[in-house]
Design a protein around this motif. Structure first.
Motif, PDB file in Angstrom:
ATOM      1  N   LEU A  65     -54.087 -52.339  13.813  1.00  0.00           N
ATOM      2  CA  LEU A  65     -54.957 -53.230  13.036  1.00  0.00           C
ATOM      3  C   LEU A  65     -55.989 -53.940  13.904  1.00  0.00           C
ATOM      4  CD1 LEU A  65     -55.653 -54.395  10.274  1.00  0.00           C
ATOM      5  CD2 LEU A  65     -53.855 -56.119  10.624  1.00  0.00           C
ATOM      6  N   GLY A  66     -55.641 -54.195  15.157  1.00  0.00           N
ATOM      7  CA  GLY A  66     -56.598 -54.845  16.058  1.00  0.00           C
ATOM      8  C   GLY A  66     -56.410 -56.350  16.216  1.00  0.00           C
ATOM      9  N   LEU A  67     -55.272 -56.886  15.761  1.00  0.00           N
ATOM     10  CA  LEU A  67     -55.005 -58.300  15.993  1.00  0.00           C
ATOM     11  C   LEU A  67     -54.663 -58.507  17.469  1.00  0.00           C
ATOM     12  CD1 LEU A  67     -52.837 -59.129  12.848  1.00  0.00           C
ATOM     13  CD2 LEU A  67     -55.278 -59.557  13.201  1.00  0.00           C
ATOM     14  N   THR A 116     -65.947 -54.847   3.799  1.00  0.00           N
ATOM     15  CA  THR A 116     -66.645 -53.564   3.940  1.00  0.00           C
ATOM     16  C   THR A 116     -65.685 -52.468   3.469  1.00  0.00           C
ATOM     17  OG1 THR A 116     -65.838 -53.200   6.195  1.00  0.00           O
ATOM     18  CG2 THR A 116     -67.947 -54.342   5.970  1.00  0.00           C
ATOM     19  N   PRO A 117     -66.213 -51.289   3.156  1.00  0.00           N
ATOM     20  CA  PRO A 117     -65.309 -50.192   2.798  1.00  0.00           C
ATOM     21  C   PRO A 117     -64.294 -49.938   3.920  1.00  0.00           C
ATOM     22  CG  PRO A 117     -67.566 -49.608   2.259  1.00  0.00           C
ATOM     23  CD  PRO A 117     -67.623 -50.893   3.054  1.00  0.00           C
ATOM     24  N   VAL A 118     -63.102 -49.537   3.517  1.00  0.00           N
ATOM     25  CA  VAL A 118     -62.052 -49.266   4.493  1.00  0.00           C
ATOM     26  C   VAL A 118     -62.353 -47.950   5.194  1.00  0.00           C
ATOM     27  CG1 VAL A 118     -59.581 -48.918   4.846  1.00  0.00           C
ATOM     28  CG2 VAL A 118     -60.383 -50.502   3.065  1.00  0.00           C
ATOM     29  N   GLY A 119     -62.526 -47.996   6.488  1.00  0.00           N
ATOM     30  CA  GLY A 119     -62.841 -46.789   7.248  1.00  0.00           C
ATOM     31  C   GLY A 119     -61.614 -45.907   7.452  1.00  0.00           C
ATOM     32  N   GLU A 120     -61.818 -44.627   7.348  1.00  0.00           N
ATOM     33  CA  GLU A 120     -60.712 -43.684   7.563  1.00  0.00           C
ATOM     34  C   GLU A 120     -60.196 -43.741   8.996  1.00  0.00           C
ATOM     35  OE1 GLU A 120     -58.773 -41.930   5.467  1.00  0.00           O
ATOM     36  OE2 GLU A 120     -59.875 -43.009   3.921  1.00  0.00           O
ATOM     37  N   ARG A 164     -55.741 -44.846  12.556  1.00  0.00           N
ATOM     38  CA  ARG A 164     -55.185 -45.594  13.695  1.00  0.00           C
ATOM     39  C   ARG A 164     -53.879 -46.290  13.293  1.00  0.00           C
ATOM     40  NH1 ARG A 164     -59.686 -48.496  15.024  1.00  0.00           N
ATOM     41  NH2 ARG A 164     -58.874 -50.456  14.242  1.00  0.00           N
ATOM     42  N   LEU A 165     -53.840 -46.851  12.081  1.00  0.00           N
ATOM     43  CA  LEU A 165     -52.615 -47.507  11.600  1.00  0.00           C
ATOM     44  C   LEU A 165     -51.495 -46.497  11.377  1.00  0.00           C
ATOM     45  CD1 LEU A 165     -54.320 -50.062   9.254  1.00  0.00           C
ATOM     46  CD2 LEU A 165     -52.746 -50.659  11.103  1.00  0.00           C
ATOM     47  N   GLU A 166     -51.841 -45.318  10.881  1.00  0.00           N
ATOM     48  CA  GLU A 166     -50.824 -44.273  10.705  1.00  0.00           C
ATOM     49  C   GLU A 166     -50.303 -43.791  12.056  1.00  0.00           C
ATOM     50  OE1 GLU A 166     -51.928 -42.252   6.440  1.00  0.00           O
ATOM     51  OE2 GLU A 166     -53.134 -41.646   8.165  1.00  0.00           O
ATOM     52  N   GLU A 167     -51.197 -43.628  13.023  1.00  0.00           N
ATOM     53  CA  GLU A 167     -50.784 -43.221  14.369  1.00  0.00           C
ATOM     54  C   GLU A 167     -49.917 -44.290  15.026  1.00  0.00           C
ATOM     55  OE1 GLU A 167     -54.434 -42.369  16.405  1.00  0.00           O
ATOM     56  OE2 GLU A 167     -54.869 -40.664  15.089  1.00  0.00           O
ATOM     57  N   ALA A 168     -50.094 -45.546  14.596  1.00  0.00           N
ATOM     58  CA  ALA A 168     -49.337 -46.663  15.156  1.00  0.00           C
ATOM     59  C   ALA A 168     -48.046 -46.922  14.386  1.00  0.00           C
ATOM     60  CB  ALA A 168     -50.207 -47.919  15.170  1.00  0.00           C
ATOM     61  N   ASN A 178     -49.509 -52.566  -7.580  1.00  0.00           N
ATOM     62  CA  ASN A 178     -50.546 -53.094  -8.463  1.00  0.00           C
ATOM     63  C   ASN A 178     -51.796 -52.236  -8.258  1.00  0.00           C
ATOM     64  OD1 ASN A 178     -52.714 -54.507  -9.574  1.00  0.00           O
ATOM     65  ND2 ASN A 178     -51.956 -56.509  -8.915  1.00  0.00           N
ATOM     66  N   PRO A 179     -52.253 -51.517  -9.293  1.00  0.00           N
ATOM     67  CA  PRO A 179     -53.404 -50.612  -9.126  1.00  0.00           C
ATOM     68  C   PRO A 179     -54.682 -51.297  -8.639  1.00  0.00           C
ATOM     69  CG  PRO A 179     -52.602 -50.590 -11.412  1.00  0.00           C
ATOM     70  CD  PRO A 179     -51.722 -51.513 -10.637  1.00  0.00           C
ATOM     71  N   TYR A 180     -54.772 -52.600  -8.796  1.00  0.00           N
ATOM     72  CA  TYR A 180     -55.939 -53.343  -8.306  1.00  0.00           C
ATOM     73  C   TYR A 180     -56.181 -53.052  -6.833  1.00  0.00           C
ATOM     74  CZ  TYR A 180     -58.731 -57.275  -6.637  1.00  0.00           C
ATOM     75  OH  TYR A 180     -59.697 -58.036  -6.026  1.00  0.00           O
ATOM     76  N   TRP A 181     -55.089 -53.019  -6.042  1.00  0.00           N
ATOM     77  CA  TRP A 181     -55.247 -52.845  -4.600  1.00  0.00           C
ATOM     78  C   TRP A 181     -55.711 -51.437  -4.256  1.00  0.00           C
ATOM     79  CZ3 TRP A 181     -56.091 -57.193  -2.696  1.00  0.00           C
ATOM     80  CH2 TRP A 181     -55.397 -58.317  -3.105  1.00  0.00           C
ATOM     81  N   ASP A 182     -55.373 -50.429  -5.062  1.00  0.00           N
ATOM     82  CA  ASP A 182     -55.896 -49.078  -4.824  1.00  0.00           C
ATOM     83  C   ASP A 182     -57.369 -48.991  -5.198  1.00  0.00           C
ATOM     84  OD1 ASP A 182     -53.549 -47.996  -3.796  1.00  0.00           O
ATOM     85  OD2 ASP A 182     -52.822 -47.380  -5.774  1.00  0.00           O
ATOM     86  N   GLU A 183     -57.799 -49.786  -6.164  1.00  0.00           N
ATOM     87  CA  GLU A 183     -59.211 -49.813  -6.556  1.00  0.00           C
ATOM     88  C   GLU A 183     -60.062 -50.492  -5.491  1.00  0.00           C
ATOM     89  OE1 GLU A 183     -59.367 -51.841 -10.320  1.00  0.00           O
ATOM     90  OE2 GLU A 183     -57.903 -50.454 -11.204  1.00  0.00           O
ATOM     91  N   CYS A 184     -59.481 -51.454  -4.807  1.00  0.00           N
ATOM     92  CA  CYS A 184     -60.243 -52.278  -3.861  1.00  0.00           C
ATOM     93  C   CYS A 184     -59.897 -52.034  -2.404  1.00  0.00           C
ATOM     94  CB  CYS A 184     -60.002 -53.758  -4.168  1.00  0.00           C
ATOM     95  SG  CYS A 184     -60.509 -54.243  -5.804  1.00  0.00           S
ATOM     96  N   GLY A 185     -59.047 -51.061  -2.134  1.00  0.00           N
ATOM     97  CA  GLY A 185     -58.691 -50.861  -0.740  1.00  0.00           C
ATOM     98  C   GLY A 185     -57.620 -49.815  -0.533  1.00  0.00           C
ATOM     99  N   VAL A 186     -56.894 -49.985   0.544  1.00  0.00           N
ATOM    100  CA  VAL A 186     -55.859 -49.043   0.969  1.00  0.00           C
ATOM    101  C   VAL A 186     -54.614 -49.846   1.325  1.00  0.00           C
ATOM    102  CG1 VAL A 186     -55.231 -47.362   2.754  1.00  0.00           C
ATOM    103  CG2 VAL A 186     -57.567 -47.411   1.849  1.00  0.00           C
ATOM    104  N   THR A 187     -53.458 -49.341   0.929  1.00  0.00           N
ATOM    105  CA  THR A 187     -52.190 -49.992   1.249  1.00  0.00           C
ATOM    106  C   THR A 187     -51.418 -49.130   2.237  1.00  0.00           C
ATOM    107  OG1 THR A 187     -52.128 -50.989  -0.954  1.00  0.00           O
ATOM    108  CG2 THR A 187     -50.057 -50.942   0.287  1.00  0.00           C
ATOM    109  N   ILE A 188     -50.912 -49.772   3.286  1.00  0.00           N
ATOM    110  CA  ILE A 188     -50.170 -49.074   4.335  1.00  0.00           C
ATOM    111  C   ILE A 188     -48.873 -49.837   4.596  1.00  0.00           C
ATOM    112  CG2 ILE A 188     -50.201 -48.332   6.751  1.00  0.00           C
ATOM    113  CD1 ILE A 188     -53.220 -48.075   6.454  1.00  0.00           C
TER     114      ILE A 188
END
Length: 128
Positions: free
Chosen positions: A23-25, A79-83, A88-92, A101-111
């Motif tokens: 994530l980059g924190l 901003t749009p969620v970059g692939e 990077r999150l999947e690799e991590a 909640n389908p709202y989060w799929d409309e507005c982003g990506v859940t990991i």
């Protein structure tokens, strides 16, 4: 006002790979030696933020994380969620999942993080 969010983790090294490497924190603090009767801690967050995310592990009395599909940590990117970020999150150690909640799929990506808790990368800005 300051905010601390705390959750148990099975593996602080895996959590650090996900939240810092993926994530980059930034690591704000961590316990560096095992002290009997004390939790191991990892605190991460934005370098100048007024909040941090604390991950805890007690090897003497471990807690099994018990995430539900609605335990969310939402990050508003504005901003749009970059692939590349998702990859990077999947690799991590993360796993892309469908949001409860389908709202989060409309507005982003859940990991799901390595402990199964859900991180939502929201393309909207706070309050929008």
């Amino acid at each position: 006002m300051r905010v601390r969010i705390a959750r148990p983790s099975r593996d602080l090294a895996a959590a650090e790979r996900f939240y810092v490497g993926g994530l980059g924190l930034a690591v704000q603090w961590r316990s560096t030696e095992r002290v009997s009767g004390k939790h191991d801690l990892l605190m991460v967050g934005p370098p100048d933020g007024s909040w941090h995310f604390e991950l805890t592990h007690d090897p003497e009395r471990p807690l099994e994380p018990t995430p539900t599909v609605d335990d969310l940590f939402v990050v508003y990117l504005g901003t749009p969620v970059g692939e590349a970020l998702v990859a990077r999150l999947e690799e991590a150690g993360g796993t892309r999942v469908e949001a409860h909640n389908p709202y989060w799929d409309e507005c982003g990506v859940t990991i799901a993080d390595p402990d199964g808790y859900r991180l939502v990368l929201c393309s909207r800005t706070w309050g929008a």
